[in-house]
Every structure is written in C-alpha cells, then in structure tokens.
Write an enzyme that holds these catalytic residues in place. Structure first.
Site, short mmCIF file in Angstrom:
data_model
loop_
_atom_site.label_atom_id
_atom_site.label_comp_id
_atom_site.label_asym_id
_atom_site.label_seq_id
_atom_site.Cartn_x
_atom_site.Cartn_y
_atom_site.Cartn_z
N ALA A 88 -28.14 18.23 -19.82
CA ALA A 88 -27.54 17.80 -20.66
C ALA A 88 -27.22 17.26 -21.33
CB ALA A 88 -26.11 17.88 -19.67
N GLY A 98 -28.13 21.49 -17.10
CA GLY A 98 -27.67 22.42 -17.77
C GLY A 98 -27.78 23.24 -18.50
N GLU A 121 -27.72 26.05 -15.98
CA GLU A 121 -26.81 26.37 -15.89
C GLU A 121 -26.09 27.49 -17.00
OE1 GLU A 121 -25.95 22.27 -15.02
OE2 GLU A 121 -25.08 23.25 -12.73
N GLU A 167 -31.79 17.57 -11.63
CA GLU A 167 -30.48 15.97 -11.21
C GLU A 167 -31.58 15.27 -10.83
OE1 GLU A 167 -29.71 19.79 -12.07
OE2 GLU A 167 -28.85 19.95 -13.46
#
Ligand code: HXC
Length: 261
Positions: free
Chosen positions: A67, A112, A115, A135
């Site tokens: 992200a 992300g 993910e 993260e």
C-alpha cells in the site's frame, strides 16, 4: 476498453491482462489505484469475452511494493480502518470473481502486494520475485486480508514467522512453502501465465467456475458442510451442456467443444 490512470487492461484470446501501472512508486497501491482495481474486476467479471484474468505489475522490478506508505502515513484510526476495509472489499472481489485469476509476480510483492497476490487463485513468480509482509516494521499489521490469507495458504506457523519478522523471502522459498505454484524466468513470466490461462480456457468454464466456488466457500465451512456443498455443486454440473459434451466426447473418443453452458 476503459482507460485508467494507474492500470492497463488488455484482452486477447479470452484472457484479460491487468497491469498495475505506477512504476514511479513500484506499483504501490494508492486510493485511486484501489478504486480502479475495484472497477476493473467488476467489469471483467461481467465481460463474457473474458475467461481468465492475469494480474501483473508494470516494469521488471516490482509487482506491487505494498500500500502507498506516503498516502497512509497521516491517517487516523477511523481512516485506517476504512482504508483496510476498502482493500479487503476489493481483494474479496478478486477472490470471488467468477473467473480464475492468475497473479504473474514480477519482482517485489510486499505488504499489500503480497496480499493482492494471495487473493488471486494461482500465483506464478518470476525468479526475481520477493515476498514479504513488512508491516510490523512500519508499526502496522497486514490489513488487506494478509493475516488471514497467509495463515490459510502457508499455515499459521509460517505466517507468524513471516509477519512477526517482516523478513523478505525469495521466489524459491515462496515456492517451497506453497505460497506460489511455479517459478519461471522473468523473461517468460507473461508467456507462462498466458499459456496456463489457455490450458484452463480449453476446459469447461462452468466447471472451473463451480470448482473455484466450491474450494473458496468450502474453506469457510466445517468439513461436513463443505462436503454437502461440494455434492450440491457437483449435482449442478449435471444441469448444464458442458457435462453432456465432456462425457459424450470421452465416450466417442472426440475432443470436447465446451460452450460454458
Ligand atoms: C509508497 C513507495 C512504496 C510504497 C516504494 N515506493 N514502495 N512509495 N509506498 N509502499 C517508492 C519509493 O518511495 C521511491 O520513490 C520509489 O518507489 C522507488 O523505491 P526505492 O525505495 O527507491 O527502491 P529500492 O531502494 O530499490 O527499494 C525497493 C523496496 C523499498 C525494498 C521495495 O521501496 C521498500 O521497502 N518499499 C516499501 C515496502 C513496504 O514496506 N511495503 C508495505 C507497505 S504497508 P521516491 O519518489 O521516494 O524516490 C502495506 C499495508 C497493507 O502494504 C495494508 C493496508 C491496510
């Protein structure tokens, strides 16, 4: 086909190739790109000309580097939750798309990025691919489904190892732990993904779609309920033309010509 600011969609031979295209940020997922992914998968799910979808990143260095940290850094708790929910909803749309989705992973698949790859059905990695959930090194946790999909794909122990340490692993290790299904040279990554797509396209698309549904829904159920659901879906196959075509072709030693009906 629609134009997007951060993605390219090309459709050929029943396969849609979706290229996430923010190379200046290693294809990091910002809010606009997330909205675009949502729109793209809504459209492709409804497009009858598309049988299989390939998801990849622009450039040779990165699939998706996570992200967008610069966009996330000043969020408050409410905004953080809403951003996670937006990503979760979008990735669920990929997971629940009625067509198989293949991630063709070129380079970094971090946070992300890992993910979104895990929300796809099948993952093919280039030899330069690197996976990780960095993260906790940023003071957050995976928030686009990573704590759940990672555990389900590679087991809780390995998921905790990867998430608590934020260690990056290379493609061969990702293959060893079952995070990816194949590792290929970067130069042939897209060809391999397209070839896999064609293998799937030659089969009954109705049956492939049913299989995806049975696998995904069954994973959320008890074994007994999942078996009952599988039997129900198995029965549904007999209501369609593809089962008749496939079995008649076997009996008459012909090649089946599936229509997806
Ligand atoms: C914003 C990013 C980015 C990211 C890279 N860039 N990753 N921008 N968000 N996630 C930008 C850099 O700032 C830089 O732009 C440009 O891309 C090139 O990156 P470099 O760092 O210069 O490249 P390199 O030195 O080769 O390092 C590559 C890298 C590193 C190891 C992948 O960029 C990196 O660690 N990126 C962050 C990876 C990460 O932590 N991802 C998880 C994010 S959290 P400028 O303009 O500065 O030169 C997440 C949470 C998901 O994903 C759940 C949310 C709910």
């Amino acid at each position: 086909m629609k134009e997007y600011n951060n993605a390219i969609v090309e459709i050929e031979n029943g396969t849609a190739v979706v290229t996430l295209n923010r190379p200046q940020a290693l294809n990091a997922l910002n809010d606009e790109l997330m909205s675009e992914i949502n729109d793209i998968f809504t459209d492709l799910n409804q497009d009858n000309s598309v049988k299989v979808i390939i998801l990849t990143g622009a450039g040779e260095k990165s699939f998706v580097a996570g992200a967008d940290i610069k966009e996330m850094k000043d969020l408050n708790a409410d905004e953080g939750r809403r951003w996670a929910e937006k990503g979760e909803t979008t990735f669920l749309k990929i997971e629940q798309c009625e067509k198989p989705v293949i991630a063709a992973i070129n380079g970094f698949a971090l946070g992300g990025g890992c993910e979104i790859a895990m929300a796809c059905d099948i993952r093919i990695a280039a030899e330069n691919a690197k996976f990780g959930q960095p993260e906790v090194g940023l003071g957050i946790i995976p928030g686009f489904g990573g704590t759940q999909r990672m555990s389900r794909l590679v087991g809780r122990g390995m998921a905790k190892y990867l998430i608590y340490t934020a260690n990056m692993i290379k493609a061969d290790e990702a293959y060893r732990i079952g995070l990816v299904q194949k590792v290929v040279p970067l130069a042939s990554l897209l060809e391999e993904a397209k070839s896999l797509a064609q293998t799937i396209i030659k089969k009954s698309q109705t049956a492939v779609c049913f299989a995806k549904d049975a696998i995904n829904r069954g994973a959320e159920m008890s074994m007994a309920n999942a078996m009952a659901y599988e039997a129900y879906i198995f029965g549904m196959c007999f209501g369609g033309e593809d089962q008749t075509e496939g079995m008649n072709a076997f009996v008459t030693k012909a090649k089946p010509n599936f229509t997806g009906k």
